[in-house]
Design a protein around this motif. Structure first.
Motif, short mmCIF file in Angstrom:
data_model
loop_
_atom_site.label_atom_id
_atom_site.label_comp_id
_atom_site.label_asym_id
_atom_site.label_seq_id
_atom_site.Cartn_x
_atom_site.Cartn_y
_atom_site.Cartn_z
N ILE A 212 -13.90 67.67 -15.36
CA ILE A 212 -13.36 67.00 -13.22
C ILE A 212 -13.99 65.93 -13.74
N ALA A 213 -15.25 66.11 -13.67
CA ALA A 213 -16.49 65.26 -14.03
C ALA A 213 -16.22 63.93 -14.61
N MET A 214 -15.92 64.27 -16.15
CA MET A 214 -15.29 63.43 -17.60
C MET A 214 -14.06 62.84 -16.93
N LEU A 215 -13.38 63.13 -16.35
CA LEU A 215 -12.04 62.18 -15.82
C LEU A 215 -11.74 61.18 -14.91
N ALA A 216 -13.14 61.72 -13.72
CA ALA A 216 -13.53 61.62 -12.73
C ALA A 216 -13.60 59.97 -13.12
N LEU A 217 -14.77 59.94 -14.26
CA LEU A 217 -15.63 58.72 -14.69
C LEU A 217 -14.63 57.96 -15.71
N GLU A 218 -13.43 58.33 -16.23
CA GLU A 218 -12.57 57.69 -17.26
C GLU A 218 -11.74 56.72 -16.07
N GLN A 219 -11.60 57.30 -14.51
CA GLN A 219 -10.74 56.58 -14.26
C GLN A 219 -10.99 56.62 -12.41
N SER A 220 -12.03 56.27 -12.18
CA SER A 220 -12.51 56.47 -11.32
C SER A 220 -12.58 54.64 -10.04
N ARG A 221 -12.34 54.70 -9.48
CA ARG A 221 -12.36 53.15 -9.15
C ARG A 221 -13.77 52.83 -8.46
N HIS A 222 -15.24 53.69 -8.30
CA HIS A 222 -16.48 54.02 -8.36
C HIS A 222 -17.37 53.74 -9.57
N ARG A 223 -16.96 54.25 -10.44
CA ARG A 223 -17.19 53.97 -11.97
C ARG A 223 -18.79 53.43 -11.99
N GLU A 224 -18.86 52.50 -11.96
CA GLU A 224 -20.23 51.17 -11.09
C GLU A 224 -20.98 52.29 -10.61
#
Length: 377
Positions: free
Chosen positions: A230-242
């Motif tokens: 879940i964390a890896m997928l969120a990092l790939e597509q998150s609006r707040h990756r930075e």
């Protein structure tokens, strides 16, 4: 005669193929199905001890928990003695007013009764883009700018991820312990098969948004087992990756092909059954048969040796060399592939029991990592 032989052989091959497909479907269903409710069985509380049925789980060393059928939590310590099919263990924490005698309870690795045992807690609702909200706990200073978001694994709940919160809070990071679609906290009507993170990541991304809106400027994802997917997928597509500055991964599911292969080998089925189960999951007809909203390409969920690479972030991996569910070989290969990743190996038995069996080292590993973490200038 030859024709009969060919027809007979063809029928046998077809029957074998059907059996193979059925086994693959069974493995796929077992992989994603919601966990059946644990049965509450008779236990005997006697002073500062509890007598429980002897199982593979209750025989393991360390500190665990028991949920009574009225919602009461007991923190269970080391084994004192065994006798036949029973195990007597110490009680680390016994609720005031609980009388001695027979009670009904279910064994769990969740050894922290409530978030308030970790620190000052707010019970919050995280707004979700799919509608509604997800329950979460904010532990520590809600006005802090450094937040750790704790993501539990498959067939678990927030209570399981509480085990990493004390180290984060002690290191000065506010902890947001989240729930997500289909986990053990979902109402029975909402309990859907797991998508192995491919849909669940959106709820965690909404939790990241919530933390940012509360003032978080540095966020670490602390992810358990499937929580790592879940964390890896969120990092790939998150609006707040930075805003994500680091990862803590506990027994992480970073290669589902490897995990399925281990499961199939463990029950002495041919490796081809595992491959069939993955094909079932990624097919539309398989998704319909399994009750999935959409097909899941589990083989693509691979950050170990597949096409996906993890983001260039400081990463701590905590993983037992004896994990029977998620092979540590995946974590070892991930750390070798990603220079920013460091693996702290444990010798715990069972899956995700590092915090239960070696709590001081577990706490120190995460706490030291978070204290040293600084946003790049």
């Amino acid at each position: 005669m030859i024709r009969r032989l060919i027809v007979g052989t063809g029928a046998a091959v077809a029957a074998a193929g059907a059996l193979h497909l059925a086994l693959g479907g069974y493995v796929a269903r077992r992989l994603i199905a919601p966990r059946a409710a644990k049965p509450f069985v008779p236990l005997i509380v006697d002073g500062d001890t509890v007598d429980v049925p002897a199982t593979d789980e209750s025989r393991q060393p360390g500190t665990y928990g028991v949920w009574l059928d009225d919602g009461t939590h007991l923190t269970v310590g080391e084994i004192l003695r065994t006798s036949g099919d029973r195990v007597v263990r110490s009680l680390v924490a016994k609720p005031a007013g609980l009388p001695d005698g027979t009670v009904r309870g279910a064994w769990t690795s969740q050894n922290i009764a409530a978030p308030e045992a970790v620190g000052p807690t707010q019970h919050v609702a995280v707004p979700l883009r799919r509608g509604g909200s997800a329950d979460a706990w904010v532990i520590g200073d809600p006005d802090a700018t450094r937040w750790a978001i704790h993501v539990h694994g498959l067939r678990s709940s927030r209570s399981g991820a509480l085990r990493s919160a004390p180290a984060a809070v002690d290191a000065g990071w506010t902890s947001l312990v989240v729930s997500y679609a289909g986990d053990d906290e979902a109402a029975p009507a909402d309990t859907l098969p797991s998508s192995l993170g491919t849909r669940e990541w959106r709820d965690v991304d909404d939790a990241i948004t919530y933390a940012v809106e509360q003032g978080a400027r540095e966020i670490v994802l602390v992810a358990w087992s499937m929580g790592a997917t879940i964390a890896m997928l969120a990092l790939e597509q998150s609006r707040h990756r930075e805003a994500i500055t680091g990862l803590v991964l506990v027994a992480p599911a970073l290669d589902w092909g490897r995990i399925v292969a281990r499961a199939v080998k463990g029950v002495h089925l041919p490796s081809s059954v595992g491959a069939t189960s993955l094909r079932v999951l990624r097919s539309r007809w398989g998704a319909r048969a399994l009750g999935l909203i959409e097909a899941v390409d589990a083989r693509a969920l691979n950050w170990v040796d597949g096409a996906r690479r993890a983001p260039d972030l400081p990463t701590l991996i905590v993983h037992s060399l004896r994990d029977p569910v998620v092979p540590v070989t995946g974590s070892l290969a991930f750390a070798a592939r990603h220079p920013g990743a460091r693996l702290v190996a444990f010798d715990a038995t069972g899956h995700c029991n590092e915090a239960n069996q070696d709590p001081k080292r577990f706490h120190a590993a995460i706490g030291d990592f978070l204290r040293e973490l600084r946003r790049p200038v």
